[in-house]
Write a protein that holds these residues in place. Structure first.
Motif, PDB file in Angstrom:
ATOM      1  N   GLY A  12      30.118  60.469  -5.679  1.00 46.33           N
ATOM      2  CA  GLY A  12      30.002  59.106  -4.873  1.00 46.33           C
ATOM      3  C   GLY A  12      30.954  59.336  -3.754  1.00 46.33           C
ATOM      4  O   GLY A  12      30.453  58.589  -2.276  1.00 46.33           O
ATOM      5  N   THR A  13      31.750  60.204  -3.465  1.00 43.74           N
ATOM      6  CA  THR A  13      32.593  60.340  -1.716  1.00 43.74           C
ATOM      7  C   THR A  13      32.199  61.531  -1.062  1.00 43.74           C
ATOM      8  O   THR A  13      32.110  61.050  -0.418  1.00 43.74           O
ATOM      9  CB  THR A  13      34.194  60.219  -2.407  1.00 43.74           C
ATOM     10  OG1 THR A  13      34.331  59.137  -3.606  1.00 43.74           O
ATOM     11  CG2 THR A  13      34.627  60.075  -1.301  1.00 43.74           C
ATOM     12  N   LEU A  14      32.076  62.308  -2.553  1.00 44.77           N
ATOM     13  CA  LEU A  14      31.945  64.159  -1.694  1.00 44.77           C
ATOM     14  C   LEU A  14      31.382  65.162  -2.304  1.00 44.77           C
ATOM     15  O   LEU A  14      30.354  64.831  -3.171  1.00 44.77           O
ATOM     16  CB  LEU A  14      33.022  64.868  -2.062  1.00 44.77           C
ATOM     17  CG  LEU A  14      34.276  64.657  -1.159  1.00 44.77           C
ATOM     18  CD1 LEU A  14      36.029  65.017  -1.530  1.00 44.77           C
ATOM     19  CD2 LEU A  14      34.547  64.083   0.505  1.00 44.77           C
ATOM     20  N   LYS A  25      29.020  68.469  -3.165  1.00 45.99           N
ATOM     21  CA  LYS A  25      30.322  69.830  -2.895  1.00 45.99           C
ATOM     22  C   LYS A  25      29.234  70.954  -2.747  1.00 45.99           C
ATOM     23  O   LYS A  25      27.932  70.561  -3.333  1.00 45.99           O
ATOM     24  CB  LYS A  25      31.335  69.968  -4.585  1.00 45.99           C
ATOM     25  CG  LYS A  25      32.443  69.204  -3.765  1.00 45.99           C
ATOM     26  CD  LYS A  25      32.861  68.004  -4.225  1.00 45.99           C
ATOM     27  CE  LYS A  25      31.697  67.433  -5.424  1.00 45.99           C
ATOM     28  NZ  LYS A  25      31.801  66.146  -5.586  1.00 45.99           N
ATOM     29  N   LYS A  71      32.211  71.531   1.212  1.00 45.61           N
ATOM     30  CA  LYS A  71      32.358  70.282   0.830  1.00 45.61           C
ATOM     31  C   LYS A  71      31.939  69.735   2.091  1.00 45.61           C
ATOM     32  O   LYS A  71      32.029  69.755   2.796  1.00 45.61           O
ATOM     33  CB  LYS A  71      33.026  69.658  -0.170  1.00 45.61           C
ATOM     34  CG  LYS A  71      35.159  69.165   1.459  1.00 45.61           C
ATOM     35  CD  LYS A  71      35.165  68.650   0.598  1.00 45.61           C
ATOM     36  CE  LYS A  71      36.607  68.221   1.151  1.00 45.61           C
ATOM     37  NZ  LYS A  71      36.878  68.234   2.997  1.00 45.61           N
ATOM     38  N   GLU A 103      25.530  65.688 -14.625  1.00 46.77           N
ATOM     39  CA  GLU A 103      26.700  65.763 -13.970  1.00 46.77           C
ATOM     40  C   GLU A 103      28.039  66.425 -15.648  1.00 46.77           C
ATOM     41  O   GLU A 103      28.729  66.744 -15.216  1.00 46.77           O
ATOM     42  CB  GLU A 103      28.070  64.022 -13.614  1.00 46.77           C
ATOM     43  CG  GLU A 103      28.415  64.245 -13.024  1.00 46.77           C
ATOM     44  CD  GLU A 103      29.035  62.615 -12.898  1.00 46.77           C
ATOM     45  OE1 GLU A 103      27.824  61.767 -12.639  1.00 46.77           O
ATOM     46  OE2 GLU A 103      29.826  62.909 -12.615  1.00 46.77           O
ATOM     47  N   VAL A 143      39.294  64.197 -11.818  1.00 44.79           N
ATOM     48  CA  VAL A 143      39.670  62.862 -11.103  1.00 44.79           C
ATOM     49  C   VAL A 143      38.448  62.735 -10.122  1.00 44.79           C
ATOM     50  O   VAL A 143      39.421  63.648  -9.138  1.00 44.79           O
ATOM     51  CB  VAL A 143      40.591  62.599 -10.783  1.00 44.79           C
ATOM     52  CG1 VAL A 143      41.240  61.591 -10.087  1.00 44.79           C
ATOM     53  CG2 VAL A 143      41.745  63.155 -12.442  1.00 44.79           C
ATOM     54  N   SER A 166      36.124  59.828  -7.226  1.00 47.10           N
ATOM     55  CA  SER A 166      36.000  58.347  -7.089  1.00 47.10           C
ATOM     56  C   SER A 166      36.073  58.340  -8.181  1.00 47.10           C
ATOM     57  O   SER A 166      37.378  56.986  -8.205  1.00 47.10           O
ATOM     58  CB  SER A 166      34.847  58.009  -6.956  1.00 47.10           C
ATOM     59  OG  SER A 166      33.932  58.821  -5.662  1.00 47.10           O
ATOM     60  N   GLY A 167      35.501  57.706  -9.620  1.00 45.40           N
ATOM     61  CA  GLY A 167      36.998  57.655 -10.820  1.00 45.40           C
ATOM     62  C   GLY A 167      36.495  58.757 -11.799  1.00 45.40           C
ATOM     63  O   GLY A 167      36.774  60.163 -11.158  1.00 45.40           O
ATOM     64  N   TRP A 187      41.896  55.995  -2.196  1.00 44.51           N
ATOM     65  CA  TRP A 187      41.653  56.819  -1.207  1.00 44.51           C
ATOM     66  C   TRP A 187      41.027  54.944  -0.508  1.00 44.51           C
ATOM     67  O   TRP A 187      41.254  54.383   0.833  1.00 44.51           O
ATOM     68  CB  TRP A 187      40.100  57.290  -0.595  1.00 44.51           C
ATOM     69  CG  TRP A 187      40.048  58.290   0.697  1.00 44.51           C
ATOM     70  CD1 TRP A 187      38.780  57.364   0.338  1.00 44.51           C
ATOM     71  CD2 TRP A 187      40.516  57.511   1.611  1.00 44.51           C
ATOM     72  NE1 TRP A 187      38.849  58.102   1.957  1.00 44.51           N
ATOM     73  CE2 TRP A 187      39.867  58.158   2.539  1.00 44.51           C
ATOM     74  CE3 TRP A 187      41.680  57.346   2.283  1.00 44.51           C
ATOM     75  CZ2 TRP A 187      39.424  58.213   4.401  1.00 44.51           C
ATOM     76  CZ3 TRP A 187      41.742  57.145   3.557  1.00 44.51           C
ATOM     77  CH2 TRP A 187      41.083  57.790   4.395  1.00 44.51           C
ATOM     78  N   GLY A 236      39.029  67.560  -9.903  1.00 49.80           N
ATOM     79  CA  GLY A 236      38.196  66.639  -9.124  1.00 49.80           C
ATOM     80  C   GLY A 236      38.466  66.111  -7.843  1.00 49.80           C
ATOM     81  O   GLY A 236      40.348  67.369  -7.835  1.00 49.80           O
ATOM     82  N   PHE A 237      38.367  66.722  -6.799  1.00 49.87           N
ATOM     83  CA  PHE A 237      39.031  66.688  -5.626  1.00 49.87           C
ATOM     84  C   PHE A 237      40.049  65.336  -4.861  1.00 49.87           C
ATOM     85  O   PHE A 237      40.672  65.787  -4.346  1.00 49.87           O
ATOM     86  CB  PHE A 237      38.025  66.247  -4.753  1.00 49.87           C
ATOM     87  CG  PHE A 237      37.548  67.537  -3.836  1.00 49.87           C
ATOM     88  CD1 PHE A 237      38.761  68.049  -3.062  1.00 49.87           C
ATOM     89  CD2 PHE A 237      36.476  68.008  -3.926  1.00 49.87           C
ATOM     90  CE1 PHE A 237      38.347  69.536  -2.643  1.00 49.87           C
ATOM     91  CE2 PHE A 237      36.052  69.120  -3.706  1.00 49.87           C
ATOM     92  CZ  PHE A 237      36.512  69.609  -2.143  1.00 49.87           C
ATOM     93  N   PHE A 238      40.129  64.371  -6.270  1.00 51.75           N
ATOM     94  CA  PHE A 238      41.296  63.539  -6.185  1.00 51.75           C
ATOM     95  C   PHE A 238      42.685  64.542  -6.077  1.00 51.75           C
ATOM     96  O   PHE A 238      43.987  64.292  -5.270  1.00 51.75           O
ATOM     97  CB  PHE A 238      41.632  62.424  -6.800  1.00 51.75           C
ATOM     98  CG  PHE A 238      42.894  62.047  -6.790  1.00 51.75           C
ATOM     99  CD1 PHE A 238      43.218  61.257  -5.961  1.00 51.75           C
ATOM    100  CD2 PHE A 238      43.747  62.504  -7.658  1.00 51.75           C
ATOM    101  CE1 PHE A 238      45.268  60.600  -6.317  1.00 51.75           C
ATOM    102  CE2 PHE A 238      45.296  61.854  -8.160  1.00 51.75           C
ATOM    103  CZ  PHE A 238      45.495  60.747  -7.120  1.00 51.75           C
ATOM    104  N   ARG A 241      43.287  67.646  -5.324  1.00 57.04           N
ATOM    105  CA  ARG A 241      43.224  68.608  -3.714  1.00 57.04           C
ATOM    106  C   ARG A 241      44.739  69.425  -3.823  1.00 57.04           C
ATOM    107  O   ARG A 241      45.300  69.226  -2.544  1.00 57.04           O
ATOM    108  CB  ARG A 241      43.990  67.204  -2.694  1.00 57.04           C
ATOM    109  CG  ARG A 241      43.671  67.982  -1.243  1.00 57.04           C
ATOM    110  CD  ARG A 241      42.307  67.339  -0.896  1.00 57.04           C
ATOM    111  NE  ARG A 241      41.322  67.128   0.196  1.00 57.04           N
ATOM    112  CZ  ARG A 241      41.628  68.392   0.840  1.00 57.04           C
ATOM    113  NH1 ARG A 241      41.530  69.462   0.136  1.00 57.04           N
ATOM    114  NH2 ARG A 241      41.214  68.643   2.121  1.00 57.04           N
TER     115      ARG A 241
END
Ligand SMILES: Nc1ncnc2c1ncn2[C@@H]1O[C@H](COP(=O)(O)OP(=O)(O)OP(=O)(O)O)[C@@H](O)[C@H]1O
Ligand SMILES: CC(C)(CO)[C@@H](O)C(=O)NCCC(=O)O
Length: 408
Positions: free
Chosen positions: A26-28, A30, A74, A137, A182, A184-185, A211, A315-317, A319
């Motif tokens: 939804g956001t990134l 990869k 990404k 997924e 983690v 987007s959701g 974000w 997840g990318f959250f 980071r």
């Protein structure tokens, strides 16, 4: 930092690239792809790297072993055209599966996971002439996590009170665990083995919430800027603490110290201030703490539900951000009274893309995990996993040196 074609990348184009996999979230977006330095040598064969293939019915003749690197890149999903340009300029789209029976226009098939594999299928067909072969997924996340945990040395670590400690994973004692992705959701998956899993919970309060709200509240232009702000902030300016309610005292009877957050953003109710009167740093800090705490708590409750002791966060959250990991770890430790452990992964954002990459196994790649493991065992003469020797900062773009077995 988004991917741009530099001299280094152009040089890599000269290497043999094989197999590209995408995770379009939804956001990134990869990307994982493999580029080889060389084919396997006679020595490798003598060392037994191909032993299983030679011993296997059908033999090893259909396979070759390549040494090289797994690359991680990404892009923001809203800038999908940059991603398409990158793939095109590096000619990565030629490295999926070849369907020889298909018409010329349908020949390149690329493994792809995430919602965008559905949403953007036509765009990839139109711009790059590739067919996205959709991989589920959740199974990609699990396959990616299992691969990293089994094959990559120093992949998992704990983070508490500023201390990072790598955790040696015992393959025989890996399952069951809770995987909390983690993005987007947030998806929470109970993992019981290879391809044995159940998505047991999820929450829409995730990375996208942090974000999205952060962007609105602080006017930050990038996710990293928001994280940096949060590092400098003080959440006590906006959060209502137990002590604020109890006149500076702990509420010992129910185990709450005066510094525990009683209500995230709660002080804004009585402060009589406008948003502009708060420092963006403090807003960002409260927001990060609120989201991280909430995720840590829901994760813990699900671990409790199934009696799971280990919770891996991806997840990318995440980071690799110290305060995020610290908040999650403290939360899990606090609620579980030290029974459950929060663990983090160095390649946290690439689980899905790696899982999609691993799914070539059926067609082209075989036993990537084992080959990677064997590389180290032949080097270091022990049966542990490889040291991933990630070259760059995997937070953005990076690579792992490894060995893969591909169909000729
Ligand atoms: N450069 C960045 N730009 C935007 N978000 C970022 C960035 N770096 C980290 N993030 C965080 O990572 C989250 C996205 O993580 P991830 O890529 O794992 O999920 P996704 O696949 O896009 O989402 P989903 O799986 O829900 O479709 C964002 O919501 C944000 O919190
Ligand atoms: C919808 C997905 C799986 C897409 O990656 C993810 O964003 C997610 O798990 N969201 C949380 C949805 C929920 O369970 O409430």
């Amino acid at each position: 930092m988004e991917a741009k074609l530099g001299e280094k990348e152009l040089k890599e184009c000269e290497n043999e690239v094989s197999h590209l996999a995408l995770d379009i979230g939804g956001t990134l977006i990869k990307i994982v792809y493999f580029s080889s330095n060389s084919s396997c040598s006679h020595d490798d064969q003598k060392n037994g790297l191909l032993k299983d293939r030679i011993d296997a019915p059908g033999g090893s003749l259909n396979y070759k072993v390549l040494t090289g690197r797994l690359h991680f890149v990404k892009f923001e999903t809203r800038k999908i055209n940059e991603c398409i340009k990158f793939i095109s300029s590096k000619h990565l789209h030629h490295y999926g599966d070849q369907d020889d029976g298909a018409p010329a226009s349908d020949k390149n098939i690329i493994k792809a996971t995430g919602g965008g594999a559905f949403k953007f299928a036509d765009l990839f067909k139109e711009k790059l002439g590739i067919i996205l072969d959709k991989v589920d997924e959740m199974s990609s996340l699990v396959a990616g996590a299992n691969f990293l945990l089994k094959a990559v040395h120093r992949e998992a670590f704990t983070y508490m009170d500023g201390q990072k400690e790598y955790v040696q994973i015992d393959h025989k004692d890996l399952y069951p665990y809770l995987l909390v992705n983690v993005g987007s959701g947030v998806s929470m998956i109970k993992v019981d083995g290879d391809n044995k899993f159940e998505r047991v919970s999820g929450t829409s309060v995730g990375g996208g919430t942090f974000w999205g709200l952060g962007k609105l509240l602080t006017k930050c232009k990038s996710f990293d800027e928001l994280l940096e702000l949060s590092r400098q902030g003080n959440n006590r300016v906006i959060d209502m603490l137990v002590g604020d309610i109890y006149g500076g005292m702990d509420y010992t009877k129910i185990g709450l110290t005066s510094t525990t957050i009683a209500s995230s953003f709660g002080k804004a109710v009585s402060d009589n201030k406008e948003l502009d009167n708060y420092r963006a740093e403090d807003v960002a800090r409260s927001l990060l703490r609120m989201i991280s705490n909430n995720i840590g708590q829901i994760a813990y409750l699900n671990a409790l539900r199934f009696g799971l002791k280990r919770i891996f966060f991806g997840g990318f959250f995440i980071r690799g951000h110290e305060y995020t990991m610290d908040t999650i770890s403290v939360g899990v430790h606090f609620w579980s009274k030290g029974e459950a452990k929060a663990l983090f992964l160095r390649h946290e954002g690439f689980l899905g893309a790696l899982g999609a990459f691993m799914s070539y196994e059926k067609n082209g790649f075989t036993d990537v995990t084992r080959e990677v493991t064997e590389q180290q065992s032949s080097k270091a003469k022990n049966s542990g996993p490889i040291d991933s020797s990630t070259r760059d900062d995997v937070k953005d773009n990076g690579c792992i040196e490894c060995r893969v077995q591909v169909r000729r």
